[in-house]
Design an enzyme around this catalytic site. Structure first.
Site, PDB file in Angstrom:
ATOM      1  N   ARG A 151       0.842  -1.204   0.000  1.00  0.00           N
ATOM      2  CA  ARG A 151       0.000   0.000   0.000  1.00  0.00           C
ATOM      3  C   ARG A 151       0.874   1.251   0.000  1.00  0.00           C
ATOM      4  O   ARG A 151       2.052   1.210   0.363  1.00  0.00           O
ATOM      5  CB  ARG A 151      -0.947  -0.006   1.198  1.00  0.00           C
ATOM      6  CG  ARG A 151      -0.300   0.105   2.533  1.00  0.00           C
ATOM      7  CD  ARG A 151      -1.258  -0.207   3.697  1.00  0.00           C
ATOM      8  NE  ARG A 151      -2.545   0.428   3.592  1.00  0.00           N
ATOM      9  CZ  ARG A 151      -3.678  -0.222   3.267  1.00  0.00           C
ATOM     10  NH1 ARG A 151      -3.647  -1.520   3.017  1.00  0.00           N
ATOM     11  NH2 ARG A 151      -4.820   0.416   3.207  1.00  0.00           N
ATOM     12  N   GLY A 187       6.506  -2.199  -4.854  1.00  0.00           N
ATOM     13  CA  GLY A 187       6.644  -1.397  -3.646  1.00  0.00           C
ATOM     14  C   GLY A 187       5.610  -0.285  -3.504  1.00  0.00           C
ATOM     15  O   GLY A 187       4.830   0.010  -4.410  1.00  0.00           O
ATOM     16  N   HIS A 188       5.644   0.353  -2.357  1.00  0.00           N
ATOM     17  CA  HIS A 188       4.684   1.397  -2.024  1.00  0.00           C
ATOM     18  C   HIS A 188       4.781   2.591  -2.990  1.00  0.00           C
ATOM     19  O   HIS A 188       5.853   2.937  -3.465  1.00  0.00           O
ATOM     20  CB  HIS A 188       4.895   1.879  -0.581  1.00  0.00           C
ATOM     21  CG  HIS A 188       6.229   2.500  -0.341  1.00  0.00           C
ATOM     22  ND1 HIS A 188       7.368   1.764  -0.134  1.00  0.00           N
ATOM     23  CD2 HIS A 188       6.609   3.794  -0.268  1.00  0.00           C
ATOM     24  CE1 HIS A 188       8.388   2.568   0.060  1.00  0.00           C
ATOM     25  NE2 HIS A 188       7.962   3.816  -0.025  1.00  0.00           N
ATOM     26  N   ASN A 189       3.629   3.152  -3.284  1.00  0.00           N
ATOM     27  CA  ASN A 189       3.482   4.356  -4.121  1.00  0.00           C
ATOM     28  C   ASN A 189       3.744   4.121  -5.605  1.00  0.00           C
ATOM     29  O   ASN A 189       3.724   5.084  -6.386  1.00  0.00           O
ATOM     30  CB  ASN A 189       4.393   5.501  -3.659  1.00  0.00           C
ATOM     31  CG  ASN A 189       4.115   5.948  -2.246  1.00  0.00           C
ATOM     32  OD1 ASN A 189       3.058   5.662  -1.694  1.00  0.00           O
ATOM     33  ND2 ASN A 189       5.053   6.633  -1.631  1.00  0.00           N
ATOM     34  N   SER A 236       7.697   4.069  -5.291  1.00  0.00           N
ATOM     35  CA  SER A 236       7.525   5.358  -5.976  1.00  0.00           C
ATOM     36  C   SER A 236       8.021   5.356  -7.413  1.00  0.00           C
ATOM     37  O   SER A 236       8.321   6.418  -7.969  1.00  0.00           O
ATOM     38  CB  SER A 236       8.219   6.484  -5.194  1.00  0.00           C
ATOM     39  OG  SER A 236       7.668   6.599  -3.903  1.00  0.00           O
TER      40      SER A 236
END
Length: 361
Positions: A235, A256-258, A276
């Protein structure tokens, strides 16, 4: 499920050759097919393995009589036809319609018509699930998650809280959507931050203790997405991690996140995308491809297996190697590496020749 080869030809949009009344009970590779199994001769290498008197799926333009077949289905693209054929004979049987008595479903959850929910499933508060969901045993779905129609969640799949997923989502055993991102910070600038800024050694090595940054964002997944066994999508920290329509994510892939992933991407096993990173549409990552954080990969990029991507990649590029370079550059470099022993021997010989000439002079 059984059907005649004539029915199968019609379902696949192919052309029937031979006896259409033959019953087909399943599919197999050429050379291994039984009398009522259709042999999948998807390429020229398989044709020589066909058994006389058998039945087969062939490319249009192939002569079934030349291989002594009883019947065949001829299609323009056999590998594409395999998608429909394998679906017809898939023996997997989901849970019975309704909700198994051992499942725990919150009273506030909304389950669409036609659901089949297996044993020991846990569905949290305010979850919304669309029509015709098939949910196998030991699946858990966190609170306020919204899932579309016709989803298939296999054994042990984990969907965390506040996740949004579109229609026709397939999630294989032990995959996870919506776990916390890998986000930690130190009270002072960490050694990792120093190295990234200066691309050099740290000014000072000292103790550093990691403080957790909580993940408040969710995950948004489009329609027709599939996740392999053990795959993970984290998330977002504040904004949601997003996966576009039609993406296919293999076993043990980590996103991964973002991250923001476009439509119709294909990520093979053990590919990892750090946080990201933005990925365009129709991007293909081979097995064990590693993608650094905070970079951009353009539309239609293809990365061969084992590639390590550290910087932005422009649209349409085919890359390979570590660090990633154009595929043709990598192949030429590998050829040159193989030539090094011969080149070394030639240089040594030249040195010896020059030394002798100098000694004579």
């Amino acid at each position: 499920m059984t059907r005649t080869i004539a029915e199968l030809a019609e379902a696949l949009g192919g052309r029937l050759w031979g006896d259409g009344s033959i019953t087909v009970t399943g599919a197999a590779e050429p050379g291994e097919a039984g009398p009522n199994q259709i042999a999948l001769a998807t390429g020229a290498a398989y044709l020589e393995k066909l058994t006389a008197g058998g039945i087969a799926l062939l490319a249009e333009g192939t002569d079934p009589e030349a291989y002594g077949l009883r019947a065949a289905v001829l299609v323009a693209r056999p590998r594409l036809a395999m998608a429909g054929l394998t679906k017809s004979f898939d023996p997997a049987r989901g849970p019975a319609l309704g909700i198994h008595p051992s499942a725990v479903v919150a009273e506030s959850a909304v389950i669409g018509a036609g659901a089949a929910i297996g044993p020991f499933v846990v569905i949290g508060e305010d979850v919304v699930i669309g029509r015709n969901a098939t949910i196998y045993s030991h699946v858990s779905i966190g609170e306020k998650t919204v899932i579309g129609d016709d989803v298939l969640l296999r054994e042990g799949a984990r969907i965390c809280h506040r996740v949004t997923i579109g229609d026709r989502f397939i999630m294989n055993p032990n995959a996870v959507v919506g776990a916390d991102g890998f986000s930690f910070v130190t009270p002072e600038k960490s050694g990792v931050e120093e190295i990234r800024e200066g691309l050099s050694q740290r000014a000072e090595i000292r103790e550093q203790h990691w403080t957790r940054i909580h993940s408040l964002g969710g995950v948004v997944i489009g329609h027709d997405v599939e996740m392999g066994a053990g795959a993970c999508i984290d998330r977002g920290t504040i904004r949601a991690t997003k996966i576009g329509n039609g993406c296919k994510i293999d076993n043990q892939v980590q996103i991964g996140h973002n991250c923001q992933v476009g439509d119709d991407c294909l990520f093979a096993g053990q590919a990892g995308i750090a946080g990201s990173t933005r990925v365009g549409n129709r991007v293909v990552l081979g097995g064990k491809v590693g993608v650094s954080d905070n970079i951009f990969i353009g539309d239609d990029v293809i990365a061969g297996g084992g590639t390590d991507i550290y910087t932005n990649v422009p649209a349409g590029r085919v890359i390979l190697g570590s660090p990633a370079v154009k595929m043709e550059t990598h192949i030429e470099a590998q050829k040159n590496i193989r030539r090094l022993p011969r080149l070394y021997a030639q240089v040594s010989q030249l040195q010896e020749t020059v030394k002798k000439l100098l000694d004579k002079g």
